[in-house]
Design a protein around this motif. Sequence first.
Motif, mmCIF file in Angstrom:
data_model
loop_
_atom_site.group_PDB
_atom_site.id
_atom_site.type_symbol
_atom_site.label_atom_id
_atom_site.label_comp_id
_atom_site.label_asym_id
_atom_site.label_seq_id
_atom_site.Cartn_x
_atom_site.Cartn_y
_atom_site.Cartn_z
ATOM 1 N N ILE A 47 0.899 -1.246 0.156
ATOM 2 C CA ILE A 47 -0.016 0.177 0.022
ATOM 3 C C ILE A 47 1.122 1.279 -0.134
ATOM 4 C CG2 ILE A 47 -1.864 1.221 1.440
ATOM 5 C CD1 ILE A 47 -2.247 -1.414 2.699
ATOM 6 N N LYS A 48 0.525 2.272 -0.878
ATOM 7 C CA LYS A 48 1.323 3.585 -0.952
ATOM 8 C C LYS A 48 0.232 4.462 -0.877
ATOM 9 C CE LYS A 48 4.216 6.530 -3.680
ATOM 10 N NZ LYS A 48 3.234 7.674 -3.376
ATOM 11 N N PRO A 49 0.396 5.282 0.378
ATOM 12 C CA PRO A 49 -0.621 6.470 0.692
ATOM 13 C C PRO A 49 -0.328 7.854 -0.385
ATOM 14 C CG PRO A 49 0.894 6.409 2.170
ATOM 15 C CD PRO A 49 1.259 5.270 1.419
ATOM 16 N N ASP A 50 -1.254 8.274 -0.978
ATOM 17 C CA ASP A 50 -0.890 9.373 -1.774
ATOM 18 C C ASP A 50 -1.027 10.484 -0.905
ATOM 19 O OD1 ASP A 50 -1.123 7.937 -4.511
ATOM 20 O OD2 ASP A 50 -2.980 7.511 -3.961
ATOM 21 N N ILE A 51 -2.115 10.557 0.115
ATOM 22 C CA ILE A 51 -2.356 11.662 1.164
ATOM 23 C C ILE A 51 -2.057 11.152 2.472
ATOM 24 C CG2 ILE A 51 -3.906 13.543 1.799
ATOM 25 C CD1 ILE A 51 -5.297 13.112 -0.924
ATOM 26 N N ILE A 52 -1.114 11.982 3.247
ATOM 27 C CA ILE A 52 -1.015 11.903 4.958
ATOM 28 C C ILE A 52 -1.445 12.922 5.526
ATOM 29 C CG2 ILE A 52 0.426 10.808 6.495
ATOM 30 C CD1 ILE A 52 2.190 9.746 4.078
ATOM 31 N N ILE A 53 -2.365 12.704 6.322
ATOM 32 C CA ILE A 53 -3.205 13.789 7.241
ATOM 33 C C ILE A 53 -2.952 13.477 8.703
ATOM 34 C CG2 ILE A 53 -5.263 15.006 7.567
ATOM 35 C CD1 ILE A 53 -6.201 13.695 4.766
ATOM 36 N N GLY A 54 -2.608 14.607 9.283
ATOM 37 C CA GLY A 54 -2.795 14.500 10.930
ATOM 38 C C GLY A 54 -3.065 15.763 11.517
ATOM 39 N N CYS A 55 -3.400 15.843 12.782
ATOM 40 C CA CYS A 55 -4.181 16.984 13.366
ATOM 41 C C CYS A 55 -2.605 17.633 13.840
ATOM 42 C CB CYS A 55 -5.069 16.689 14.510
ATOM 43 S SG CYS A 55 -4.481 15.599 15.937
ATOM 44 N N PHE A 90 1.483 15.742 2.223
ATOM 45 C CA PHE A 90 1.103 15.896 3.591
ATOM 46 C C PHE A 90 0.076 17.025 3.907
ATOM 47 C CE2 PHE A 90 5.339 14.155 2.980
ATOM 48 C CZ PHE A 90 5.297 12.968 3.521
ATOM 49 N N ILE A 91 -0.734 16.890 4.981
ATOM 50 C CA ILE A 91 -1.631 17.915 5.248
ATOM 51 C C ILE A 91 -1.644 17.783 6.724
ATOM 52 C CG2 ILE A 91 -4.042 18.823 5.088
ATOM 53 C CD1 ILE A 91 -4.423 17.112 2.478
ATOM 54 N N ALA A 92 -1.327 19.272 7.444
ATOM 55 C CA ALA A 92 -1.393 19.313 8.853
ATOM 56 C C ALA A 92 -2.720 20.181 8.815
ATOM 57 C CB ALA A 92 -0.243 20.342 9.248
ATOM 58 N N VAL A 93 -3.604 19.703 9.956
ATOM 59 C CA VAL A 93 -4.875 20.185 10.216
ATOM 60 C C VAL A 93 -4.892 20.824 11.537
ATOM 61 C CG1 VAL A 93 -7.304 19.826 10.110
ATOM 62 C CG2 VAL A 93 -5.800 18.330 8.637
ATOM 63 N N GLU A 94 -5.478 22.245 11.597
ATOM 64 C CA GLU A 94 -5.394 22.836 12.946
ATOM 65 C C GLU A 94 -6.710 23.502 13.158
ATOM 66 O OE1 GLU A 94 -2.114 25.489 12.727
ATOM 67 O OE2 GLU A 94 -2.834 26.733 11.248
ATOM 68 N N PRO A 95 -6.991 23.948 14.248
ATOM 69 C CA PRO A 95 -8.317 24.468 14.607
ATOM 70 C C PRO A 95 -8.381 25.922 14.102
ATOM 71 C CG PRO A 95 -6.832 24.258 16.648
ATOM 72 C CD PRO A 95 -6.130 23.462 15.461
ATOM 73 N N ALA A 96 -9.298 26.324 13.658
ATOM 74 C CA ALA A 96 -9.352 27.893 13.097
ATOM 75 C C ALA A 96 -9.274 28.718 14.152
ATOM 76 C CB ALA A 96 -10.632 27.923 12.557
ATOM 77 N N SER A 97 -9.470 28.312 15.471
ATOM 78 C CA SER A 97 -9.252 29.280 16.541
ATOM 79 C C SER A 97 -7.820 29.277 17.216
ATOM 80 C CB SER A 97 -10.081 28.732 17.768
ATOM 81 O OG SER A 97 -10.103 27.335 18.147
ATOM 82 N N CYS A 98 -7.307 28.509 16.574
ATOM 83 C CA CYS A 98 -5.602 28.546 17.243
ATOM 84 C C CYS A 98 -4.710 28.318 15.955
ATOM 85 C CB CYS A 98 -5.355 27.407 18.366
ATOM 86 S SG CYS A 98 -3.623 28.155 19.193
ATOM 87 N N PRO A 127 -11.450 14.664 20.156
ATOM 88 C CA PRO A 127 -11.447 16.044 19.221
ATOM 89 C C PRO A 127 -10.280 16.430 18.264
ATOM 90 C CG PRO A 127 -12.496 16.299 21.384
ATOM 91 C CD PRO A 127 -11.879 14.886 21.369
ATOM 92 N N GLU A 128 -8.992 16.189 18.895
ATOM 93 C CA GLU A 128 -7.779 16.592 18.343
ATOM 94 C C GLU A 128 -7.817 15.628 17.034
ATOM 95 O OE1 GLU A 128 -7.317 17.243 22.744
ATOM 96 O OE2 GLU A 128 -8.189 15.550 21.496
ATOM 97 N N SER A 129 -7.907 14.479 17.241
ATOM 98 C CA SER A 129 -8.038 13.274 16.078
ATOM 99 C C SER A 129 -8.961 13.697 14.814
ATOM 100 C CB SER A 129 -8.321 11.938 16.572
ATOM 101 O OG SER A 129 -7.505 11.643 17.580
ATOM 102 N N SER A 130 -10.162 14.414 15.576
ATOM 103 C CA SER A 130 -11.283 14.291 14.605
ATOM 104 C C SER A 130 -10.854 15.691 13.617
ATOM 105 C CB SER A 130 -12.582 14.790 15.432
ATOM 106 O OG SER A 130 -12.735 13.797 16.259
ATOM 107 N N LEU A 141 -4.471 8.147 4.294
ATOM 108 C CA LEU A 141 -3.891 7.553 5.377
ATOM 109 C C LEU A 141 -4.036 8.996 6.568
ATOM 110 C CD1 LEU A 141 -2.419 5.995 7.599
ATOM 111 C CD2 LEU A 141 -0.228 6.706 6.635
ATOM 112 N N PHE A 142 -4.623 8.754 7.655
ATOM 113 C CA PHE A 142 -4.448 9.820 8.613
ATOM 114 C C PHE A 142 -4.215 8.983 10.089
ATOM 115 C CE2 PHE A 142 -9.149 8.589 8.821
ATOM 116 C CZ PHE A 142 -9.462 8.614 10.266
ATOM 117 N N GLY A 143 -3.900 9.781 11.038
ATOM 118 C CA GLY A 143 -3.802 9.655 12.359
ATOM 119 C C GLY A 143 -4.899 9.561 13.357
ATOM 120 N N LEU A 144 -5.242 8.464 13.794
ATOM 121 C CA LEU A 144 -6.420 8.523 14.698
ATOM 122 C C LEU A 144 -5.726 8.377 16.198
ATOM 123 C CD1 LEU A 144 -9.322 8.789 15.667
ATOM 124 C CD2 LEU A 144 -9.532 6.374 15.210
ATOM 125 N N THR A 145 -5.207 9.775 16.917
ATOM 126 C CA THR A 145 -4.665 9.962 18.060
ATOM 127 C C THR A 145 -5.129 9.095 19.235
ATOM 128 O OG1 THR A 145 -5.220 12.122 18.327
ATOM 129 C CG2 THR A 145 -3.370 11.922 16.916
#
Length: 461
Positions: free
Chosen positions: A259-267, A294-302, A388-391, A414-418
């Motif tokens: 398996i080769k991920p095309d997109i890797i996502i983490g909070c 690679f996509i880093a996902v952060e809260p809009a409030s911080c 919530p972080e993982s979400s 692929l994403f991380g469910l922390t």
Amino acid sequence: MSNEKIPYKIYLSENELPASWYNVRADMKNKPAPLLNPVTHKPMTFEELQPVFCDELIKQELNDSDREIPIPQEIREFYKMYRPAPLVRAYCLEKKLQTPAKIYYKFEGNNTSGSHKLNSAIAQAYYAKQQGLKGVTTETGAGQWGTALSMACSYFGLDCQVYMVKVSYEQKPFRREVIRTYGAKITPSPSDTTEVGRKILAEFPETGGSLGCAISEAVEAAKKQPGYRYVLGSVLNQVLLHQTVIGLETITAMDKYGIKPDIIIGCAGGGSNLGGLIAPFMGRKLRGEADYRFIAVEPASCPSLTRGKFVYDFCDTGHVCPLSKMYTLGSEFMPSPNHAGGLRYHGMNSVLSQLYDDKLMEARSVEQTEVFRAAQEFARVEGILPAPESSHAIKVAMDEALKCKETGEEKTILFGLTGTGYFDMYAYKAFNDGTMTDYIPTEEDINKGLAGVPRFPCNEI
């Protein structure tokens, strides 16, 4: 190998547990900038860091050259209690979304602490014990790190003192009781037990606190007690290093099944779980062996990556820590108390900040009501109540899967469910009751935070 043969959960054997952590800095062309002494503005030395951190952890923090750092056998034996962690194919979510995308997540919630934080907590407690210390101090935001460290210290017979962000302390009483059950002392931050806490309370009497506040108090407490050192759950490179056990297991499991991920996502808050997941994949990208998005996902409030500045800043609100070059909102930035989704830190790990600045990684900010909506949908089909972080990562993974539905592309995501969200029920209640609101800092809020960034010749904003 045909995807039809890929099981719902991919488990590795104990023999496949990584023997070394992976230091991505060794493969980076542009190394992260060094920590600076806040007075002299010169790189921090080993001796200058000794009063705050454990000796071995300082060596790991300053090591930019060794690609592999051996994991001590005692830590590996502890890991075997809950690792290797499963890599899960989200078949049910794929069906729900009617997407041609293939979705995988690395699940880190299968331990009592409920999150990935135990991966570094046990390592830091081990090195503190090896050094002969009496105990450690730390901060915690949502409480996952405090829980993990209290478990690790209990295992090694160390005293553990936790300063928990006040709003989380009040919103998550059961999390703090777990921390107390494992023998740690927990204090809501800012508090009147430290000089820096009293100063922050005098300036912001109604504050719900921040990780920057809690860090300042924990560092002060460590310095004032002989035989104690400060340890932390994110942000610094030593923590990211320990968390690479996540990505190393993931890359082994994926390689095993072709398996080769095309997109890797983490909070992304301080960066530990994101960095831990993506580091081995990023290493392949840096060495020219493979390419990923690679996509880093952060809260809009911080939103430190998406709206912050890449400058040297204090790691803490009380300005007692070294300066780190990172994407930051300013050490005095205070997230809104109505923000229940975690990831409340004002800055980002220096390695991830450098990778982002080099355009090797993307960043996206999302609002918390959308995050909890995605969490609810995921829980209903995958059977796990996510933290919530993982979400945040779940939300963007679902967005990318729906884009594949529109285009017909069969990308692998692929994403991380922390971790799990069973101690976050007040936040889920607010969402279910329709009382949860979104907060996006204004430009005035952002500029106010950035106004506290230290000014010196090489640090122009």
